[in-house]
Design a protein around this motif. Structure first.
Motif, PDB file in Angstrom:
ATOM      1  N   GLY A 103       0.551  -1.200   0.103  1.00  0.00           N
ATOM      2  CA  GLY A 103      -0.101   0.064   0.026  1.00  0.00           C
ATOM      3  C   GLY A 103       1.063   1.209   0.047  1.00  0.00           C
ATOM      4  O   GLY A 103       0.600   2.118  -0.852  1.00  0.00           O
ATOM      5  N   PHE A 104       1.990   1.137   0.933  1.00  0.00           N
ATOM      6  CA  PHE A 104       2.577   2.410   1.106  1.00  0.00           C
ATOM      7  C   PHE A 104       3.472   2.753  -0.352  1.00  0.00           C
ATOM      8  O   PHE A 104       3.576   3.894  -0.839  1.00  0.00           O
ATOM      9  N   ILE A 105       4.114   1.722  -0.678  1.00  0.00           N
ATOM     10  CA  ILE A 105       4.894   1.920  -1.857  1.00  0.00           C
ATOM     11  C   ILE A 105       3.993   2.332  -3.254  1.00  0.00           C
ATOM     12  O   ILE A 105       4.502   3.096  -4.178  1.00  0.00           O
ATOM     13  N   THR A 106       2.835   1.427  -3.479  1.00  0.00           N
ATOM     14  CA  THR A 106       1.991   1.833  -4.721  1.00  0.00           C
ATOM     15  C   THR A 106       1.891   3.466  -4.691  1.00  0.00           C
ATOM     16  O   THR A 106       1.551   3.885  -5.387  1.00  0.00           O
ATOM     17  N   LEU A 258       8.169  -2.988  -8.891  1.00  0.00           N
ATOM     18  CA  LEU A 258       8.886  -4.253  -9.295  1.00  0.00           C
ATOM     19  C   LEU A 258      10.047  -4.581  -7.939  1.00  0.00           C
ATOM     20  O   LEU A 258       9.991  -5.591  -7.511  1.00  0.00           O
ATOM     21  N   ALA A 259      10.873  -3.439  -7.673  1.00  0.00           N
ATOM     22  CA  ALA A 259      11.738  -3.458  -6.563  1.00  0.00           C
ATOM     23  C   ALA A 259      11.225  -3.482  -5.228  1.00  0.00           C
ATOM     24  O   ALA A 259      11.693  -4.320  -4.263  1.00  0.00           O
ATOM     25  N   GLY A 260      10.353  -2.934  -5.040  1.00  0.00           N
ATOM     26  CA  GLY A 260       9.719  -2.694  -3.608  1.00  0.00           C
ATOM     27  C   GLY A 260       8.676  -3.886  -3.290  1.00  0.00           C
ATOM     28  O   GLY A 260       8.629  -4.329  -1.998  1.00  0.00           O
ATOM     29  N   ILE A 261       7.866  -4.462  -4.304  1.00  0.00           N
ATOM     30  CA  ILE A 261       6.885  -5.479  -3.967  1.00  0.00           C
ATOM     31  C   ILE A 261       7.160  -6.633  -4.868  1.00  0.00           C
ATOM     32  O   ILE A 261       6.959  -7.976  -4.304  1.00  0.00           O
ATOM     33  N   LEU A 262       7.182  -6.892  -5.987  1.00  0.00           N
ATOM     34  CA  LEU A 262       7.257  -7.932  -6.926  1.00  0.00           C
ATOM     35  C   LEU A 262       8.069  -8.976  -6.539  1.00  0.00           C
ATOM     36  O   LEU A 262       8.016 -10.095  -6.261  1.00  0.00           O
ATOM     37  N   LEU A 263       9.461  -8.603  -6.258  1.00  0.00           N
ATOM     38  CA  LEU A 263      10.772  -9.431  -5.630  1.00  0.00           C
ATOM     39  C   LEU A 263      10.209 -10.175  -4.491  1.00  0.00           C
ATOM     40  O   LEU A 263      10.579 -11.198  -4.280  1.00  0.00           O
ATOM     41  N   ILE A 341      12.573 -11.554   7.185  1.00  0.00           N
ATOM     42  CA  ILE A 341      11.240 -10.877   6.784  1.00  0.00           C
ATOM     43  C   ILE A 341      11.763  -9.704   6.992  1.00  0.00           C
ATOM     44  O   ILE A 341      10.972  -8.430   6.332  1.00  0.00           O
ATOM     45  N   LEU A 342      12.454  -8.973   7.963  1.00  0.00           N
ATOM     46  CA  LEU A 342      12.882  -7.532   8.156  1.00  0.00           C
ATOM     47  C   LEU A 342      13.485  -7.032   6.832  1.00  0.00           C
ATOM     48  O   LEU A 342      13.290  -5.711   6.545  1.00  0.00           O
ATOM     49  N   GLN A 343      14.523  -7.768   6.269  1.00  0.00           N
ATOM     50  CA  GLN A 343      15.055  -7.519   5.024  1.00  0.00           C
ATOM     51  C   GLN A 343      13.976  -7.279   4.049  1.00  0.00           C
ATOM     52  O   GLN A 343      14.296  -6.571   3.000  1.00  0.00           O
ATOM     53  N   ILE A 344      12.948  -8.162   3.808  1.00  0.00           N
ATOM     54  CA  ILE A 344      12.001  -8.170   2.589  1.00  0.00           C
ATOM     55  C   ILE A 344      11.322  -6.550   2.990  1.00  0.00           C
ATOM     56  O   ILE A 344      11.283  -6.016   1.910  1.00  0.00           O
ATOM     57  N   ILE A 345      10.867  -6.231   4.055  1.00  0.00           N
ATOM     58  CA  ILE A 345      10.458  -4.878   4.341  1.00  0.00           C
ATOM     59  C   ILE A 345      11.534  -3.691   3.934  1.00  0.00           C
ATOM     60  O   ILE A 345      11.104  -2.703   3.278  1.00  0.00           O
ATOM     61  N   SER A 346      12.759  -3.882   4.633  1.00  0.00           N
ATOM     62  CA  SER A 346      13.795  -2.771   4.554  1.00  0.00           C
ATOM     63  C   SER A 346      14.141  -2.602   2.943  1.00  0.00           C
ATOM     64  O   SER A 346      14.142  -1.619   2.526  1.00  0.00           O
ATOM     65  N   HIS A 347      14.368  -3.808   2.410  1.00  0.00           N
ATOM     66  CA  HIS A 347      14.832  -3.729   0.815  1.00  0.00           C
ATOM     67  C   HIS A 347      13.616  -3.100  -0.080  1.00  0.00           C
ATOM     68  O   HIS A 347      13.841  -2.575  -0.999  1.00  0.00           O
TER      69      HIS A 347
END
Length: 509
Positions: A103-106, A258-263, A341-347
């Protein structure tokens, strides 16, 4: 009225269905808006994204309990009677973080796409359709529904890339769809195999499948099928080659998504399906995951250093940072999985920010090759400052989210009881080399772009610095990066209970 109020303020209200359906439904109304220029379409899309984010935040704040590892806000409606297909949605600690990140990145990517004027209706509709597909994937509790959302989300990406990309956009779009659709075939085979195993009636409910056991050989076959599908999306080497081409050609707002969510969808699938549903096979494959993750950190960091194209250099840095997620998942420890999981959010934040800043820089100088750039620090000091700060976040500077995530993954692999001391020391040593390579390519990228005299002495170039919109997007992404770096427990507390449940139920029994 009292009954309506009670339904709206309790868990019986179909929150998740509304959150999943709203973007694409409201997005389809874009085509019926009056022809009054692009500004109306942009504001309409922006309002939908903000409304969706507020709805999601409200539902999670008031109806989600952090201390409950079970599925919450569950919805279960029969969709197709013919073969018992259900619309099953629900969230737990594992999915709440990626949904809020989406939601935030979109919302910020929609704001970043403000300069897009060509076919504005279709562009913004595709962004909203992508929004629905991604939230649907993270909140699905039915394997077939998960597959449908996974596939549905590919169509908008393909069209966004092939219509609003760079010079080689058709090549990149074709490569993207061949890789991802090829991976999806393995996902579909795995879904059907697991769903039909041991019964004539298909069983696709996540809760039922989590308690089901399989012969070891069959579980390994299922695991390999799912692993290939998620390895393409994550991306895990050698199935990563679509990513640099896609990022190199896509519009920067698409790159943010792509970088924020798709990966992150691939990493989420690895935890949600490979770890939760196939624990025995995961414990067999986890050493190989750690080896591949370690190789990926070194290989992608080394390759990034040799890239002339700015966006491709950032893309390879993304591949390198995804290696830490794979190692965290393979460590089979509470600490390692929390770090992943933290790296998923952070990256998700850092990758989106770097692509946005790379895109705004391109808007000013119309150059993509680093060896042609230089001397931009003085004409555009605001962009230079934000780029420098977020480059530091990417190289895991203490106080930023990347540092905490990678440090926790380090602790996860060191404290793992599954591996002997010497392999752990070797893996940690190689990971440390990867972390040394990261500042080299990251700082050399900043040096080539912002220092020197190339563009600064060229009278034909006129630069204007970051405007309020671009500054707002940059700062909005930077704040959570620094916030998580200072107080990571805010994110770790979301998934903590769920992580303990996964590891206790399946690996320590």
């Amino acid at each position: 009225m009292v009954q309506v109020y009670l339904v709206f303020t309790t868990n019986y209200f179909p929150w998740l269905t509304i959150i999943v359906v709203l973007p694409i439904f409201a997005g389809s109304l874009i085509f019926f808006l009056p022809h009054r220029g692009n500004k109306l379409i942009k504001w309409y899309t922006m309002c939908i994204c903000i409304l969706e984010l507020l709805l999601t935040t409200y539902a999670f704040c008031y109806h989600f309990r952090l201390d409950d590892p079970l599925i919450q806000l569950a919805e279960d409606y029969k969709w197709i009677n013919f073969f018992d297909f259900y619309w099953r949605l629900g969230i737990d600690g594992l999915s709440i973080g990626p949904i809020l990140l989406t939601g935030f990145i979109t919302t910020l990517a929609t704001l970043a796409a403000w300069p897009v004027t060509r076919d504005s209706r279709l562009f913004h509709f595709l962004m909203l359709a992508m929004y629905s597909g991604q939230i649907g994937s993270f909140s699905s509790r039915d394997l077939l529904l998960f597959f449908i959302m996974w596939e549905f989300e590919l169509i908008p990406v393909y069209l966004l890339l092939s219509m609003w990309g760079g010079k080689k956009r058709l090549y990149s779009a074709t490569k993207f769809i061949l890789y991802t659709a090829g991976g999806s075939i393995f996902l579909l085979i795995g879904v059907l195999g697991i769903g039909l195993y041991g019964s004539n009636e298909p069983t696709l409910n996540f809760e039922t499948l989590a308690n089901q056991s399989y012969p070891v050989a069959l579980e390994i076959i299922f695991y390999i099928g799912f692993l290939i599908a998620f390895a393409v999306k994550s991306p895990i080497i050698p199935l990563h080659t679509w990513l640099p081409d896609t990022h190199g050609e896509a519009h920067y707002s698409t790159c943010m998504l792509l970088a924020g969510i798709l990966l992150k969808m691939g990493a989420y699938g690895l935890v949600r399906i490979n770890m939760e549903l196939l624990p025995h096979a995961h414990s067999i494959f986890s050493p190989w995951l750690i080896i591949v993750g370690t190789m990926q950190i070194i290989y992608a960091a080394s390759t990034s250093l040799g890239q002339r194209n700015l966006k491709k250099r950032i893309a390879y840095s993304s591949v390198s940072h995804m290696g830490f997620i794979i190692i965290g998942i393979g460590s089979i420890t509470d600490t390692g999985l929390n770090g992943a999981i933290l790296q998923i959010i952070s990256h998700g934040f850092i990758g989106a920010a770097l692509f946005f800043l790379a895109g705004t820089s391109y808007d000013r100088m119309r150059l993509v090759y680093l060896d042609e750039m230089g001397g931009m620090a003085i004409p555009i000091p605001k962009i230079f400052t934000m780029f420098s700060i977020l480059s530091m976040a990417s190289l895991a500077l203490p106080g930023m989210s990347g540092f905490v995530a990678e440090l926790i993954v380090f602790f996860g692999i060191i404290t793992s009881q599954k591996y002997f001391l010497m392999p752990k020391i070797l893996i940690t040593f190689v990971m440390a080399i990867g972390m040394i390579l990261t500042p080299i390519y990251s700082l050399s990228m900043s040096r080539q772009m912002f220092y020197g005299y190339k563009l600064f002495n060229a009278p034909s170039y006129y630069f204007f610095d970051s405007g309020p919109r671009e500054l707002f997007v940059s700062i909005s992404i930077f704040l959570p990066v620094i916030g998580i770096g200072i107080y990571p427990d805010f994110v770790l507390s979301l998934a903590g209970e769920k992580v303990e449940t996964i590891l206790y139920n399946y690996f320590y029994r």
